[in-house]
Design a protein around this motif. Structure first.
Motif, PDB file in Angstrom:
ATOM      1  N   PRO A 160     -14.953  31.189  40.368  1.00 19.43           N
ATOM      2  CA  PRO A 160     -15.608  32.348  39.742  1.00 19.43           C
ATOM      3  C   PRO A 160     -16.195  32.014  38.366  1.00 19.43           C
ATOM      4  O   PRO A 160     -17.256  32.525  38.006  1.00 19.43           O
ATOM      5  CB  PRO A 160     -14.482  33.377  39.636  1.00 19.43           C
ATOM      6  N   GLN A 161     -15.537  31.128  37.616  1.00 20.22           N
ATOM      7  CA  GLN A 161     -16.066  30.757  36.301  1.00 20.22           C
ATOM      8  C   GLN A 161     -17.358  29.953  36.441  1.00 20.22           C
ATOM      9  O   GLN A 161     -18.298  30.147  35.685  1.00 20.22           O
ATOM     10  CB  GLN A 161     -15.043  29.941  35.493  1.00 20.22           C
ATOM     11  N   LEU A 162     -17.367  29.047  37.418  1.00 19.82           N
ATOM     12  CA  LEU A 162     -18.590  28.263  37.643  1.00 19.82           C
ATOM     13  C   LEU A 162     -19.751  29.202  37.960  1.00 19.82           C
ATOM     14  O   LEU A 162     -20.866  29.058  37.460  1.00 19.82           O
ATOM     15  CB  LEU A 162     -18.399  27.281  38.805  1.00 19.82           C
ATOM     16  N   LEU A 163     -19.454  30.195  38.784  1.00 23.30           N
ATOM     17  CA  LEU A 163     -20.487  31.150  39.182  1.00 23.30           C
ATOM     18  C   LEU A 163     -20.940  31.986  37.984  1.00 23.30           C
ATOM     19  O   LEU A 163     -22.127  32.256  37.800  1.00 23.30           O
ATOM     20  CB  LEU A 163     -19.929  32.041  40.297  1.00 23.30           C
ATOM     21  N   LYS A 164     -19.972  32.365  37.160  1.00 20.79           N
ATOM     22  CA  LYS A 164     -20.315  33.152  35.975  1.00 20.79           C
ATOM     23  C   LYS A 164     -21.213  32.342  35.032  1.00 20.79           C
ATOM     24  O   LYS A 164     -22.163  32.879  34.446  1.00 20.79           O
ATOM     25  CB  LYS A 164     -19.022  33.587  35.262  1.00 20.79           C
ATOM     26  N   HIS A 165     -20.914  31.047  34.903  1.00 19.45           N
ATOM     27  CA  HIS A 165     -21.760  30.196  34.050  1.00 19.45           C
ATOM     28  C   HIS A 165     -23.194  30.181  34.542  1.00 19.45           C
ATOM     29  O   HIS A 165     -24.129  30.207  33.758  1.00 19.45           O
ATOM     30  CB  HIS A 165     -21.228  28.756  34.024  1.00 19.45           C
ATOM     31  N   LEU A 206     -14.672  38.198  43.715  1.00 23.21           N
ATOM     32  CA  LEU A 206     -15.476  37.416  42.770  1.00 23.21           C
ATOM     33  C   LEU A 206     -15.824  38.237  41.529  1.00 23.21           C
ATOM     34  O   LEU A 206     -15.758  37.747  40.407  1.00 23.21           O
ATOM     35  CB  LEU A 206     -16.757  36.908  43.441  1.00 23.21           C
ATOM     36  N   ALA A 207     -16.201  39.499  41.730  1.00 24.23           N
ATOM     37  CA  ALA A 207     -16.551  40.336  40.582  1.00 24.23           C
ATOM     38  C   ALA A 207     -15.364  40.434  39.630  1.00 24.23           C
ATOM     39  O   ALA A 207     -15.497  40.272  38.416  1.00 24.23           O
ATOM     40  CB  ALA A 207     -16.981  41.720  41.048  1.00 24.23           C
ATOM     41  N   GLU A 208     -14.182  40.653  40.206  1.00 29.40           N
ATOM     42  CA  GLU A 208     -12.991  40.792  39.371  1.00 29.40           C
ATOM     43  C   GLU A 208     -12.718  39.508  38.594  1.00 29.40           C
ATOM     44  O   GLU A 208     -12.483  39.529  37.392  1.00 29.40           O
ATOM     45  CB  GLU A 208     -11.815  41.136  40.283  1.00 29.40           C
ATOM     46  N   ARG A 209     -12.779  38.371  39.301  1.00 30.31           N
ATOM     47  CA  ARG A 209     -12.469  37.106  38.643  1.00 30.31           C
ATOM     48  C   ARG A 209     -13.558  36.650  37.673  1.00 30.31           C
ATOM     49  O   ARG A 209     -13.306  35.876  36.764  1.00 30.31           O
ATOM     50  CB  ARG A 209     -12.239  36.008  39.677  1.00 30.31           C
ATOM     51  N   MET A 210     -14.779  37.100  37.914  1.00 27.95           N
ATOM     52  CA  MET A 210     -15.856  36.744  36.987  1.00 27.95           C
ATOM     53  C   MET A 210     -15.847  37.670  35.778  1.00 27.95           C
ATOM     54  O   MET A 210     -16.503  37.401  34.775  1.00 27.95           O
ATOM     55  CB  MET A 210     -17.224  36.874  37.681  1.00 27.95           C
ATOM     56  N   GLY A 211     -15.152  38.793  35.935  1.00 28.68           N
ATOM     57  CA  GLY A 211     -15.114  39.756  34.844  1.00 28.68           C
ATOM     58  C   GLY A 211     -16.425  40.515  34.687  1.00 28.68           C
ATOM     59  O   GLY A 211     -16.848  40.830  33.580  1.00 28.68           O
ATOM     60  N   VAL A 212     -17.085  40.797  35.807  1.00 26.57           N
ATOM     61  CA  VAL A 212     -18.334  41.562  35.738  1.00 26.57           C
ATOM     62  C   VAL A 212     -18.217  42.763  36.677  1.00 26.57           C
ATOM     63  O   VAL A 212     -17.397  42.758  37.590  1.00 26.57           O
ATOM     64  CB  VAL A 212     -19.566  40.703  36.136  1.00 26.57           C
ATOM     65  N   PRO A 213     -19.029  43.804  36.459  1.00 27.86           N
ATOM     66  CA  PRO A 213     -18.929  44.975  37.332  1.00 27.86           C
ATOM     67  C   PRO A 213     -19.340  44.670  38.771  1.00 27.86           C
ATOM     68  O   PRO A 213     -20.287  43.926  39.010  1.00 27.86           O
ATOM     69  CB  PRO A 213     -19.915  45.979  36.712  1.00 27.86           C
ATOM     70  N   LEU A 214     -18.590  45.258  39.703  1.00 27.59           N
ATOM     71  CA  LEU A 214     -18.978  45.239  41.119  1.00 27.59           C
ATOM     72  C   LEU A 214     -19.767  46.526  41.334  1.00 27.59           C
ATOM     73  O   LEU A 214     -19.242  47.615  41.114  1.00 27.59           O
ATOM     74  CB  LEU A 214     -17.728  45.239  41.998  1.00 27.59           C
ATOM     75  N   VAL A 215     -21.015  46.405  41.714  1.00 26.51           N
ATOM     76  CA  VAL A 215     -21.850  47.603  41.791  1.00 26.51           C
ATOM     77  C   VAL A 215     -22.472  47.757  43.181  1.00 26.51           C
ATOM     78  O   VAL A 215     -22.611  46.798  43.921  1.00 26.51           O
ATOM     79  CB  VAL A 215     -22.985  47.571  40.736  1.00 26.51           C
ATOM     80  N   SER A 216     -22.808  48.982  43.494  1.00 28.00           N
ATOM     81  CA  SER A 216     -23.612  49.199  44.692  1.00 28.00           C
ATOM     82  C   SER A 216     -24.987  49.662  44.203  1.00 28.00           C
ATOM     83  O   SER A 216     -25.179  49.956  43.027  1.00 28.00           O
ATOM     84  CB  SER A 216     -22.962  50.228  45.601  1.00 28.00           C
ATOM     85  N   SER A 217     -25.932  49.729  45.122  1.00 30.46           N
ATOM     86  CA  SER A 217     -27.314  49.940  44.673  1.00 30.46           C
ATOM     87  C   SER A 217     -27.489  51.271  43.954  1.00 30.46           C
ATOM     88  O   SER A 217     -28.338  51.395  43.081  1.00 30.46           O
ATOM     89  CB  SER A 217     -28.270  49.820  45.845  1.00 30.46           C
TER      90      SER A 217
END
Lengths: 268, 440
Positions: B169-174, B203-214
């Motif tokens: 998840p960190q790699l993805l966040k980078h 992934l959203a949780e581990r990246m620390g970003v919002p999980l959103v729907s459209s």
């Protein structure tokens, strides 16, 4: 060269209120080697936001949203254009225009249309060839409004022998593409009063030249181009989504008049 | 030697925990959505340090070339002009999206997350089976499994030098941060009925970003905004979107899409947002284009491909067509329009009538099919009951492209439960293993 004043008017009337209406309008003419837009004004109502953009073919877009409930939506585009400044426009390197040589669902030929194209012995899309194709298409079907819809394919209109400007253009595209000649659909306005018009541009020797198969006319100084694309779908004047269940009635009117006087001073 | 006793003894415990965390995989069968557990097998696939370094070099090279191809094919089209890839294969492919013409995405990255599927042949050679450059899923499964493995058997990880894979998840966040055009990053999910919803939320949780729907996102003017539960509106600069291209924007693509965001594509075209992965990537992972990837590597990088394709033939070319018809029974035929293990047919398994029908289709539409040699790939052990049995397995390696291109030091190993099946796609109901890359 002619100086033309134009007024494009589009109006939707819904029989029940709709909301969250997102729209994309493709009815803004762009200056090129053949036409220069001297003046341009647009008015869209109702709206909460309005932005300008471009699509992948370089056509100008007006897009935005109207959140509140409404039963009517209107767009007006008017201005002045100097047209016929050149007999064509220059193309990008061949490979980047080649996509226009491939059929789309609306311009996919059937056996009859393929046979029609073969008889024309199209080789290169050179002006005399393109004119011959235009004449053949003009003679192949007769003009009748209401015989076809926006979904009608080139093959269907060809089989029926009837259609409107969109169908003439699609048949000409299908015939040229069956021979591998890149060509594109053009949506625009024609001198006079009526609806929007459609014609075809053919690529030859690094230049796009325009032909109007509906009127059997090589395009010179009576046409104002709004957009081009692979077929009518790419040139949709309006695309939109809204919330609500409503029947929608569309009213389009186009007025193009020739100006005797000089250009208005302020260029847009 | 790695001591696995403790881990093997914990199989049920780990599967129980995975079930509790909702590590599921949804499949559509006969038009019905069924969510099922994605069975975990505790025997890891172990890849030696040296071997992984080799894979790493090959994968980086391949993804670098694919990124260059995507830029070229939607812009200058030099590779078509130079006759390396025929125009027919590009414009007739379902993955080619005309609205993407002329777009160069932020930082020129097209395939931010690439899932490359490989198999190890019995000849000891790794073969690339396919590239997945749209929205490849699966990285979350070995990541969460590793967490549980470490909890059940901490000693194993103390005694064995295994690369930690929980940094995915960190790699993805980078990568998101690198391509972000200003504003927050979000993970966009089509919702809980998607096959990989677990992964989206994890992934959203581990990246620390919002999980959103459209419906949480809206375009206003030239920018995209997210409105959170508290009503605070924030600009969005990067969307790791897990919905497919066709559904992204009803005003550019499928007008029937209810899960899209109107005008997001206009904002993207203006360069005011990064979409991961870039729309239109389907042209590079098309089964027909796959044939040309080794040629792309030579063309763009002037290097010999480090990793090879499975031997592939295109009936589009006359010479290949003859070969395919001659050797039909030894080949696997794939319909380029299908994905997820569907549309894959083994020549040897067809009845005379079916064969005749397929040959007819190939002759009528040669562009639609590819044929490949059947690769006899290695079996790996899985637990069944109290014993171990050997099953076919593949490896999905994840390559992340941001400021630099990195290969995640793990991967999703999928195996087939069915002893006769070569198809290990999770859409077809297989299981998974963790992949351990040794660090010494």
């Amino acid at each position: 060269m002619k100086l033309l004043s134009f007024h494009y008017h589009l109006k939707f009337t819904m029989d029940a209120p709709v909301s969250a209406h997102h729209f994309t309008l493709r009815c803004i003419p762009v200056s090129d080697a053949r036409q220069r837009i001297v003046q341009l004004r647009h008015f869209v109502f109702p709206k909460d936001s309005l932005s300008r953009g471009r699509d992948q073919w370089g056509n100008a877009l007006l897009y935005g949203c109207c959140h509140g409930r409404h039963t009517c939506f209107e767009a007006n585009v008017c201005g002045q254009a100097a047209v016929g400044l050149s007999d064509g426009t220059s193309a990008k390197p061949f490979e980047q225009e080649r996509i226009f040589g491939f059929a789309t669902p609306l311009t996919e030929p059937d056996d009859a249309l393929r046979a029609f194209a073969e008889k024309l012995r199209i080789r290169s899309g050179a002006p005399e060839e393109a004119e011959a194709v235009m004449r053949a298409v003009h003679d192949a079907i007769s003009y009748q409004s209401g015989a076809t819809t926006v979904q009608t394919t080139a093959a269907e209109a060809f089989a029926m022998g009837r259609g409107v400007c969109q169908d003439y253009a699609h048949i000409m595209l299908a015939a040229l593409r069956a021979s591998g000649v890149p060509c594109r659909y053009v949506a625009g306005m024609l001198l006079g009063e009526g609806k929007s018009h459609a014609w075809v541009e053919v690529l030859h020797d690094g230049r796009w030249t325009a032909y109007d198969p509906t009127n059997c006319l090589v395009v010179s100084d009576e046409h104002i181009k709004l957009s081009h694309g692979r077929d009518a779908r790419d040139c949709a004047i309006n695309r939109g989504v809204f919330r609500g269940g409503a029947w929608q009635e569309t009213d389009i009117s186009v007025i193009v008049t020739e100006d005797e006087g000089s250009e208005e001073k302020q260029p847009w | 030697m790695v001591n696995l006793d403790k881990l093997l003894g914990s199989t049920d415990a780990i599967n129980g925990l995975l079930a509790r965390y909702g590590v599921k995989f949804g499949i559509y069968k006969n038009g019905e959505f069924k969510e099922q557990l994605f069975p975990y097998d505790p025997i890891p696939r172990i890849i030696e340090k040296e071997e992984f370094a080799y894979l790493e070099r090959g994968l980086k090279q391949r993804v670098t070339a694919l990124n260059l191809f995507l830029k070229d094919v939607y812009n200058k089209k030099q590779i078509i002009a130079d006759g390396v890839v025929p125009a027919d294969f590009v414009y007739a492919a379902s993955g080619y999206l005309a609205p993407c013409e002329g777009i160069v995405p932020p930082k020129e990255v097209y395939s931010h997350v690439s899932g490359i599927d490989l198999v190890l042949g019995k000849d000891g050679v790794w073969y690339i089976l396919e590239d997945n450059l749209r929205v490849p899923s699966g990285a979350s499964y070995p990541t969460i499994a590793r967490d549980l493995e470490r909890r059940c058997s901490p000693r194993t990880f103390h005694e064995t030098p295994i690369e930690d894979n929980r940094n995915y998840p960190q790699l993805l966040k980078h990568v998101c941060d690198y391509v972000n055009t200003g504003g927050i990053s979000v993970v966009l999910t089509p919702g809980r009925y998607n096959a990989a919803y677990f992964e989206h939320s994890y992934l959203a949780e581990r990246m620390g970003v919002p999980l959103v729907s459209s419906s949480d996102l809206e375009v206003e003017g030239d920018y995209l905004y997210f409105t959170g539960y508290a009503g605070r509106k924030e600009r969005v600069g990067a969307v790791y979107r897990r919905i497919s291209d066709e559904y992204m924007d009803p005003l550019t693509f499928n007008p029937e899409s209810l899960i899209g965001i109107p005008h997001i594509f206009d904002v993207y075209r203006k360069g005011n947002i990064a979409l991961l992965n870039t729309p239109g990537n389907g042209i590079a992972d098309d089964k027909g284009i796959y044939y040309f990837v080794p040629k792309m590597i030579k063309y763009y990088l002037d290097e010999e491909p480090i990793l090879c394709n499975a031997p592939t033939y295109l009936p589009f070319y006359e010479e290949d067509r003859k070969y395919v018809l001659d050797r039909f029974d030894t080949l696997v035929i794939k319909d380029v329009a299908e994905a997820g293990g569907y549309g894959v047919v083994f020549g040897s398994k067809l009845s005379a009538e079916q064969k005749e029908q397929l040959v007819g289709m190939i002759l009528a539409e040669p562009r639609r099919f590819i044929a490949q040699e059947v690769i006899d790939f290695c079996d790996i052990p899985i637990l069944e009951g109290d014993g171990q049995v050997e099953r076919k397995a593949d490896l999905r390696a994840f390559v992340l492209s941001g400021e630099e291109t990195v290969v995640w030091k793990s991967g999703l190993t999928r195996f087939s439960r069915n002893p006769d099946s070569f198809i290990v796609n999770s859409s077809q109901g297989g299981g998974f293993k963790d992949t351990w890359v040794l660090s010494q």
